[in-house]
Design an enzyme around this catalytic site. Structure first.
Site, mmCIF file in Angstrom:
data_model
loop_
_atom_site.group_PDB
_atom_site.id
_atom_site.type_symbol
_atom_site.label_atom_id
_atom_site.label_comp_id
_atom_site.label_asym_id
_atom_site.label_seq_id
_atom_site.Cartn_x
_atom_site.Cartn_y
_atom_site.Cartn_z
ATOM 1 N N THR A 101 0.808 -1.217 0.000
ATOM 2 C CA THR A 101 0.000 0.000 0.000
ATOM 3 C C THR A 101 0.838 1.264 0.000
ATOM 4 O O THR A 101 1.995 1.251 0.449
ATOM 5 C CB THR A 101 -0.905 0.005 1.255
ATOM 6 O OG1 THR A 101 -1.524 1.274 1.417
ATOM 7 C CG2 THR A 101 -0.097 -0.282 2.518
ATOM 8 N N ASP A 102 0.247 2.358 -0.466
ATOM 9 C CA ASP A 102 0.886 3.675 -0.383
ATOM 10 C C ASP A 102 1.066 4.126 1.065
ATOM 11 O O ASP A 102 1.847 5.031 1.347
ATOM 12 C CB ASP A 102 0.053 4.718 -1.143
ATOM 13 C CG ASP A 102 -1.380 4.808 -0.639
ATOM 14 O OD1 ASP A 102 -2.070 3.770 -0.664
ATOM 15 O OD2 ASP A 102 -1.812 5.894 -0.227
ATOM 16 N N TYR A 125 -1.212 0.574 10.818
ATOM 17 C CA TYR A 125 -1.509 -0.204 9.613
ATOM 18 C C TYR A 125 -0.348 -0.116 8.617
ATOM 19 O O TYR A 125 0.122 -1.140 8.102
ATOM 20 C CB TYR A 125 -2.801 0.301 8.968
ATOM 21 C CG TYR A 125 -3.001 -0.177 7.549
ATOM 22 C CD1 TYR A 125 -3.310 -1.515 7.277
ATOM 23 C CD2 TYR A 125 -2.873 0.703 6.469
ATOM 24 C CE1 TYR A 125 -3.483 -1.954 5.967
ATOM 25 C CE2 TYR A 125 -3.051 0.266 5.160
ATOM 26 C CZ TYR A 125 -3.343 -1.061 4.916
ATOM 27 O OH TYR A 125 -3.505 -1.495 3.627
ATOM 28 N N LYS A 129 2.140 -3.199 7.263
ATOM 29 C CA LYS A 129 2.293 -3.579 5.859
ATOM 30 C C LYS A 129 3.754 -3.493 5.423
ATOM 31 O O LYS A 129 4.225 -4.309 4.622
ATOM 32 C CB LYS A 129 1.412 -2.696 4.964
ATOM 33 C CG LYS A 129 -0.079 -2.931 5.140
ATOM 34 C CD LYS A 129 -0.507 -4.354 4.794
ATOM 35 C CE LYS A 129 -0.400 -4.641 3.312
ATOM 36 N NZ LYS A 129 -0.850 -6.039 2.998
#
Length: 303
Positions: A101-102, A125, A129
């Site tokens: 993810t970004d 989060y 990741k």
């Protein structure tokens, strides 16, 4: 080639399963009922039973705000669950395609984040990741694919929320200082299947071409869907405070997030590695949103 998809009933996982079916590829769909990512032994047992050649690890804990309140469950899924997947891939000599993810970036500046840029997550989060990425990188045969603002034909996502709110409200407050590009899960799924055919292991970025703020994204959804709601641009700081006030006022506060996670303001992603691999980039984000809205309309009519 045998493929295995984790999170197969999620937004990207279901799109990937559908695309595998369309291309007549052999795949196994893994859901939480098959193996719970918080139970590493279940995960490893399932993978060893199915013996995939490639694992698309789409499953993740994605409740960004709840992760701030309950980091243990977020890490159990996104870190330890990924570790179990990676260890199984190592033992089976399988390829791991890890979806990231970004949110691994801090969102500073305005230039697109390069694939080689050092991640600096702002949230629990995002950190989980990133740690998952490091685990995936420990395998020689790995792909890490970072995408941004993913939406699909199913599940909870920004497009679905805006379509619902647009039909209910006259005005919708949407942040205008977070900039990136939406990604249609169907199109990302096709790209992932093309990527694993290249044999060029490494880290890739995949986002729609062009860029927009969330407010511009929302306004385009209203225009395309013919909804009358007005989009009112607000700052991230205003939105965060508004959400915190709402949480504090809620009688159900004990069951909800008690913190609001920081989001990166710059979610632009460089896609040089996809170009180097000779792959077609995802379409312009507006064209994809238009297709997705038409698809949703067809699904609603058929029901």
């Amino acid at each position: 080639m045998n493929l295995l998809i984790t999170g197969a009933n999620g937004m990207l996982g279901s799109a990937l399963a559908e695309e595998c079916g369309r291309q007549k590829l052999n795949y196994v769909a893994m859901t939480r009922k098959d193996a719970d990512l918080t139970e590493p032994e279940q995960v490893m047992r399932f993978l060893h039973e199915k013996k995939p050649d490639v694992v698309f690890h789409c499953a993740a804990y994605t409740s960004v705000d709840l992760a701030e309140t309950d980091p243990e469950i977020c890490r159990a899924v996104n870190v330890e669950g990924t570790r179990a997947i990676a260890e199984s891939c190592r033992e089976l000599d399988a390829v791991l395609c890890y979806i990231s993810t970004d949110y691994v970036f801090d969102g500073e500046g305005q230039a697109p984040h390069k694939e080689s840029e050092q991640p600096r997550p702002l949230s629990v989060y995002g950190q989980s990741k990133y740690e998952g990425e490091l685990i995936a990188k420990s395998l020689k045969k790995h792909y890490i694919v970072r995408s941004s603002w993913t939406y699909g034909d199913t599940g909870t996502n920004f497009l679905a929320t805006m379509l619902r709110l647009g039909a209910e409200k006259r005005q919708i407050m949407v942040v205008d200082d977070q900039v990136g590009a939406p990604v249609y899960a169907k199109e990302l799924a096709a790209l992932l299947l093309a990527l694993i055919q290249t044999g060029r292991y490494g880290t890739y970025h995949a986002a729609g071409q062009g860029e927009c703020s969330f407010a511009e994204y929302a306004a385009y959804i209203m225009e395309t869907a013919g909804l009358p709601a007005e989009i009112v641009p607000v700052s991230s700081e205003w939105y965060e405070q508004s959400m915190l006030n709402r949480l504090q006022d809620s009688k159900e506060n004990n069951t909800k997030a008690k913190k609001i996670a920081k989001r990166p303001k710059n979610s632009r992603l460089s896609m040089e590695e996809l170009k180097e691999a000779g792959l077609c980039l995802l379409p312009d984000w507006k064209d994809s949103v238009k297709r997705a809205i038409k698809c949703r309309e067809k699904i609603e009519k058929s029901h």
